[in-house]
Design an enzyme around this catalytic site. Structure first.
Site, mmCIF file in Angstrom:
data_model
loop_
_atom_site.group_PDB
_atom_site.id
_atom_site.type_symbol
_atom_site.label_atom_id
_atom_site.label_comp_id
_atom_site.label_asym_id
_atom_site.label_seq_id
_atom_site.Cartn_x
_atom_site.Cartn_y
_atom_site.Cartn_z
ATOM 1 N N GLY A 44 0.830 -1.197 0.000
ATOM 2 C CA GLY A 44 0.000 0.000 0.000
ATOM 3 C C GLY A 44 0.868 1.251 0.000
ATOM 4 O O GLY A 44 1.955 1.276 -0.587
ATOM 5 N N SER A 45 0.410 2.248 0.714
ATOM 6 C CA SER A 45 1.107 3.544 0.652
ATOM 7 C C SER A 45 2.459 3.541 1.334
ATOM 8 O O SER A 45 3.224 4.494 1.192
ATOM 9 C CB SER A 45 0.236 4.625 1.266
ATOM 10 O OG SER A 45 -0.973 4.702 0.546
ATOM 11 N N THR A 46 2.795 2.473 2.093
ATOM 12 C CA THR A 46 4.136 2.453 2.679
ATOM 13 C C THR A 46 5.183 2.324 1.573
ATOM 14 O O THR A 46 6.372 2.500 1.817
ATOM 15 C CB THR A 46 4.303 1.276 3.653
ATOM 16 O OG1 THR A 46 4.071 0.057 2.944
ATOM 17 C CG2 THR A 46 3.312 1.350 4.791
ATOM 18 N N PHE A 47 4.721 2.047 0.359
ATOM 19 C CA PHE A 47 5.626 1.914 -0.785
ATOM 20 C C PHE A 47 5.966 3.270 -1.379
ATOM 21 O O PHE A 47 6.838 3.382 -2.233
ATOM 22 C CB PHE A 47 4.935 1.031 -1.834
ATOM 23 C CG PHE A 47 5.836 0.494 -2.904
ATOM 24 C CD1 PHE A 47 6.866 -0.378 -2.606
ATOM 25 C CD2 PHE A 47 5.650 0.851 -4.233
ATOM 26 C CE1 PHE A 47 7.687 -0.891 -3.597
ATOM 27 C CE2 PHE A 47 6.475 0.349 -5.230
ATOM 28 C CZ PHE A 47 7.499 -0.524 -4.908
ATOM 29 N N LYS A 48 5.266 4.327 -0.921
ATOM 30 C CA LYS A 48 5.433 5.625 -1.585
ATOM 31 C C LYS A 48 6.818 6.231 -1.375
ATOM 32 O O LYS A 48 7.286 7.013 -2.211
ATOM 33 C CB LYS A 48 4.333 6.593 -1.119
ATOM 34 C CG LYS A 48 2.988 6.228 -1.778
ATOM 35 C CD LYS A 48 1.851 7.074 -1.282
ATOM 36 C CE LYS A 48 0.575 6.674 -2.022
ATOM 37 N NZ LYS A 48 -0.621 7.211 -1.375
#
Lengths: 384, 644
Positions: B322-326
């Site tokens: 999810g957004s922890t990949f941003k």
């Protein structure tokens, strides 16, 4: 349809009373005698006590006898009809073990051993012979001359052997192959095919060595030179030979085997039970037991030759060959003639699944005997 | 009647071959008899002599298995003495009276008594018979005191493996159980009855070191097997003691905290040394049950439990990040030349071809730059910069930060996850990479799969200034100490923490410091700026404050019809279709020391489910840090009460 009707008229149903009258009591007597020897040895293995082994083994033998009679009274044609069903059922169970066994975590092995693993491969030893007998029943001399005829039975053998080999259980896989070889032989497969198979097997040995697990290689190496590691892997064979050899001609007497009772002998209640017998009763005792087993084989061959249907003949021979393999491999192993493989001595070694599998096989042989005069057409039983 | 004729030839063949087979079998039987004659008659004399020599009986002594301790020396796995009281019949003057005397000291039930008397009758009089098993220390000492009055009574000691912490530790330690045939390796120890071998976790990974080597005792026995005397004794070598980097107290805390939700995992790691302080997957299971042996039904229940207690989800569970990949996307974009000041307008969606890619915020964020893009986790901003960076640059950065390959932690069962590239898709799926898939990857969905441990490694590498730190659970091995000896309290053992300099052991990743600062500041803002997505889960104590990033990972695509037929909220879905909540964080913000990754399976949004857990864990971690003990410890309590 007409043909099968005719055949059935020549094969009137046998009444249950007739069947019971036909039970081969001589065979039952020899089986019981051997099982009694087994219980006596288990009594000795427990330092002269019926617990924990002898009593349970006796109960299992009782259950095995009941199973044997039940199987024997079922019409041989029923076994013929459901031969492939039995085989694929056993194959499915074997496959299930493989599936459960690969799910990870290392604990399955233990659980497999307790409930599943032993059972499918033991059942398969019988089911494979039944399925092969059914197949070869339908093959005449002409078909047998064609190598393509053997594709199906070879597949029937390879599938379970490969599954068992993956477990990994080299001993059982070899037994499946050898029992199948005996069936192929009596069914009339051409001799040059066996020669070819032998050459190919010889060529496969160096390749197979690469695939053996470490402990399996260790066993083979130990067999070749047991004295190299007397306290390690060679210990079992060496101790077994000492115990056996020290028994001499007449043995040390019942309950008086020193090596067995001083715990020099491993697994004295299961795989090495023959050693204990030979230590306590000497060569004479060993000969008597071998003689009893020999009688069983004679019964098996006689029943096969008296049967009037090819299915029954092959079945009886195949199952007898199977039994012979158990006996020979186990006794040759404890005497250091072949590497250590975990094969029990039928009717003698402590263990439930092996006992039931052996009694199932005797039940089938007995069924062949009881229904020996029934003819089964080459093309099968029609659509009934 | 051709059949009849052919049946006759077939029968002839059969009979001939059957006789041949019978002949072969008879020959083999004869060879058995020949062998028997050789061993028992020809060589009989030699073997009888050898049997006499066999009176020297060599017995194997099982060495004690090495303990496993945490970083402070607290035992996580040790051996419990299992005391049993035995009676040797021939040494008693009157067995019945001895048993009566014995039952005045410890409880001997009528059943036990009957069993003992029965066993004694069956055995030779010098064979010890077990009276009672698993004696308490109290009973043992009372028996020892009364020993002179109890002839023939002796106490024997065995050992069983004990896991004092139970479930919270199982996923790391694994367990021991009986040896299976395929595990036999030639080590005679493995053939000892009752010997236990490591089956999973650390017990398996380091079984060879923990096991030790067998000792031997040579005893002389007489013809009936009574031990006359011990001739020599070699104690063997006890197994080595394994020191883990884990902090048992923290591990326990983390596990209890995770048990508050249905199914979750978390990792706490030192960002400089890579030492894992806690690694937990809940729910777990009790390892000692395996030691005794599980019934097949118990096993099935464990194996089929939908919450997967047997699976260590921290290393074996893979989730879309999810957004922890941003952070990965941001760093890749900056390396590709996108300026941190680059502005994007977010109207709530982005159109690519005929598809529309939504932002989690329906009405959009308006204009924002990279800092605010991370802080508010704006999806459209990352769609834009991901297109500029391209999928292969993003994947390359992800791998540099430790995603997409096994971290090499010392636990069996670790999974590698997936970081997709063009080549990967062509090879695995056999299709060309689509532009839209880059957008989906930018927000950590689609093909990307990571383990919680990988996310912790990524966070550590972001926090430690860009060094390729690798996670480890092992501090080392030491020789077991003799009974009663205390662990040396070296400063290193008690401090329990490795200084920051350790980071230099790891190679730099070659990421620009300026870029790292952009990402680090934005993660700071995520939890410490009031518009950040994790502001509610901040740590108010400034010295302990955390920087983090939320993530929500879709388990099931909400269909267009569902979207149109009205809002289908995550909470309305069946549990197993709900989103996974993720949070990664490091602390303290300005001198990072620890990082933490939390994944709550089907927990809904990361800010609501995972962030509060990570906050509590990081407070506890810092509270337990001995080097931080000078700081105001009361602040911990304050931080914990807030916002929960």
């Amino acid at each position: 349809m007409a043909v099968s009707r005719l055949t059935f008229e020549r094969n009137p149903e046998i009444s249950l009373a007739d069947k019971i009258g036909q039970i081969n009591w001589g065979l039952v007597f020899v089986i019981t005698l051997i099982a009694a020897v087994g219980c006596a040895m288990l009594y000795s293995a427990a330092e002269g006590s019926i617990d924990p082994w002898a009593s349970r083994q006796a109960v299992r033998f009782g259950a095995g006898l009941a199973l044997m009679f039940a199987v024997a009274l079922i019409d041989v044609r029923i076994w013929f009809r459901y031969a492939y069903g039995l085989y694929f059922g056993a194959l499915l169970l074997l496959g299930a073990v493989e599936f459960v066994g690969t799910a990870g975590m290392g604990a399955q092995r233990w659980i497999d051993l307790k409930v599943i693993q032993l059972q499918p491969s033991e059942v398969m030893k019988v089911a494979l012979v039944v399925a092969l007998a059914r197949f070869f029943h339908g093959q005449g001399d002409e078909e047998l001359a064609r190598p393509t005829t053997l594709v199906v039975p070879l597949a029937l053998v390879t599938a379970p052997a490969a599954l068992v080999l993956k477990q990994p259980d080299l001993g059982t896989a070899m037994m499946l192959l050898m029992a199948a070889g005996a069936v192929f032989f009596v069914a009339g497969a051409r001799l040059w095919m066996f020669a070819l198979a032998a050459v190919m097997a010889g060529a496969a040995v160096p390749i197979g060595w690469q695939f053996l697990r470490d402990y399996q290689r260790q066993r083979v190496l130990t067999f070749l030179d047991p004295e190299s590691d007397p306290l390690g892997a060679g210990y079992h064979i060496l101790q077994s030979k000492i115990a056996l050899g020290s028994g001499g001609l007449s043995g040390k007497g019942f309950l008086a085997g020193t090596q067995s009772h001083l715990s020099f002998l491993p697994e004295k209640q299961t795989d090495f039970i023959f050693t204990m017998l030979a230590e306590e009763f000497g060569m004479i005792g060993g000969l008597v037991l071998l003689g009893l087993f020999f009688l069983l084989f004679v019964y098996g061959f006689a029943i096969a030759l008296r049967s009037r249907n090819q299915f029954g003949r092959i079945l009886a021979i195949g199952l007898t060959a199977n039994l012979f393999l158990y006996v020979f491999i186990n006794i040759a192993m404890v005497m250091g003639l072949i590497p250590v493989v975990g094969v029990p001595l039928p009717l003698i070694s402590y263990g439930g699944t092996a006992m039931l599998a052996v009694m199932l096989a005797f039940g089938l042989v007995m069924s062949v005997w009881i229904h020996r005069d029934i003819r089964i057409p080459r093309r099968g039983l029609g659509d009934t | 009647m051709a059949y009849v004729h052919e049946d006759q030839t077939r029968f002839k063949t059969f009979s001939r071959r059957a006789l041949l087979l019978a002949g072969g079998q008879t020959a083999l039987m004869a060879s058995l008899i020949g062998r028997m004659y050789y061993l028992q008659v020809v060589e009989g004399e030699r073997y009888r002599t050898l049997a006499e020599d066999n009176r020297i009986n060599i017995r194997l002594l099982a060495p004690p298995r090495g303990r496993i301790v945490d970083r402070f020396g607290t035992a996580l796995a040790d051996n419990q003495a299992n005391f049993q009281v035995v009676v040797v019949p021939e040494q008693t003057s009157d067995l019945g009276r001895t048993l009566d005397d014995l039952s005045r000291i410890i409880e001997v039930s009528e059943e036990d008594r009957a069993r003992i008397l029965k066993e004694v009758r069956r055995r030779r009089p010098f064979v010890p018979v077990t009276v009672l098993d698993n004696l308490s220390w109290h009973d043992v000492s009372r028996l020892e005191v009364n020993a002179p009055a109890l002839p023939g009574v002796a106490i024997e000691m065995g050992q069983t493996r004990r896991y004092p912490f139970g479930e919270p530790m199982t996923q790391i330690l694994g367990y021991v159980a009986a040896v299976a045939e395929h595990e036999l390796s030639g080590d005679p120890l493995l053939e000892l009855p009752g010997f236990r071998i490591g089956k999973t976790g650390m017990e398996r990974r380091f079984d060879d070191k923990l096991r030790g080597t067998a000792g031997t005792s040579q005893v002389e026995v007489n013809a009936v097997g009574r031990v006359i005397r011990e001739l020599s004794r070699d104690e063997g070598k006890p197994g080595r003691e394994l020191v883990l980097s884990v902090d048992a107290g923290l591990q326990n805390f983390v596990h209890q905290r995770l048990l508050g939700v249905r199914s979750a995992s978390a990792v706490v790691m030192n960002v400089h040394s890579g030492e894992v302080l806690a690694l937990s997957s809940a729910p777990s299971y009790d390892a000692s049950a395996f030691n005794i042996g599980l019934s097949s039904r118990q096993w099935q229940e464990l194996a089929n439990d939908p919450l997967g207690p047997l699976n260590n989800k921290a290393i074996g569970g893979t989730y879309a990040p999810g957004s922890t990949f941003k952070m990965v996307v941001a760093l890749a974009a900056m390396e590709a030349g996108v300026s941190p000041g680059h502005k994007v307008f977010c109207p709530g969606f982005m159109e690519l071809g005929r598809s529309r890619f939504h932002c989690w915020k329906r009405h959009g964020h308006g204009w924002l730059g990279m800092h605010d893009g991370i802080k508010q986790s704006c999806d459209v901003y990352f769609y834009d910069i991901a297109r500029r960076a391209g999928i292969d640059r993003i994947s390359e950065m992800a791998v540099r930060l430790g995603l997409g390959e096994a971290t090499g932690i010392e636990l069996p069962g670790e999974r590698a996850g997936v970081i997709p590239t063009r080549a990967w898709k062509q090879a695995v799926i056999g299709e060309r990479w689509q532009g839209g898939e880059t957008l989906v990857t930018a927000i950590g969905q689609g093909f990307v799969l990571t383990t919680p441990l990988q996310l912790a490694v990524m966070t550590a590498r972001l926090a430690n200034g860009g060094f390729a730190v690798r996670p480890t659970l092992v501090r080392g091995f030491r020789d077991a100490m003799a009974e009663g000896e205390e662990a040396p309290s070296s400063p290193e053992a008690t401090a329990g923490h490795v200084a920051e300099v350790a980071a230099s052991r790891f190679a730099p990743l070659g990421i620009s410091e300026a870029h790292m600062k952009v990402v680090g500041d934005a993660m700071d803002a995520v939890s410490n700026h009031e518009r950040g997505t994790a502001y509610r889960s901040r740590i108010e104590e400034e010295a302990w404050a955390l920087a983090g990033k939320t993530g929500t990972s879709q388990v099931r695509r909400i269909s267009l019809s569902e979207r149109q037929s009205g809002v289908k909220k995550n909470e309305d879905l069946d549990w197993r279709y709900r989103d996974h909540g993720l949070f990664v964080a490091f602390a303290p913000v300005h001198r990072p020391r620890y990082c933490c990754a939390v994944v709550v399976e089907h927990g809904g949004s990361g800010s609501r489910s995972a962030a509060p857990i990570a906050r509590d864990i990081l407070i506890e971690t810092q509270r337990r840090d001995p080097s931080a003990s000078g700081l105001r410890p009361l602040a911990a309590a304050g931080g914990q009460v807030r916002g929960s």
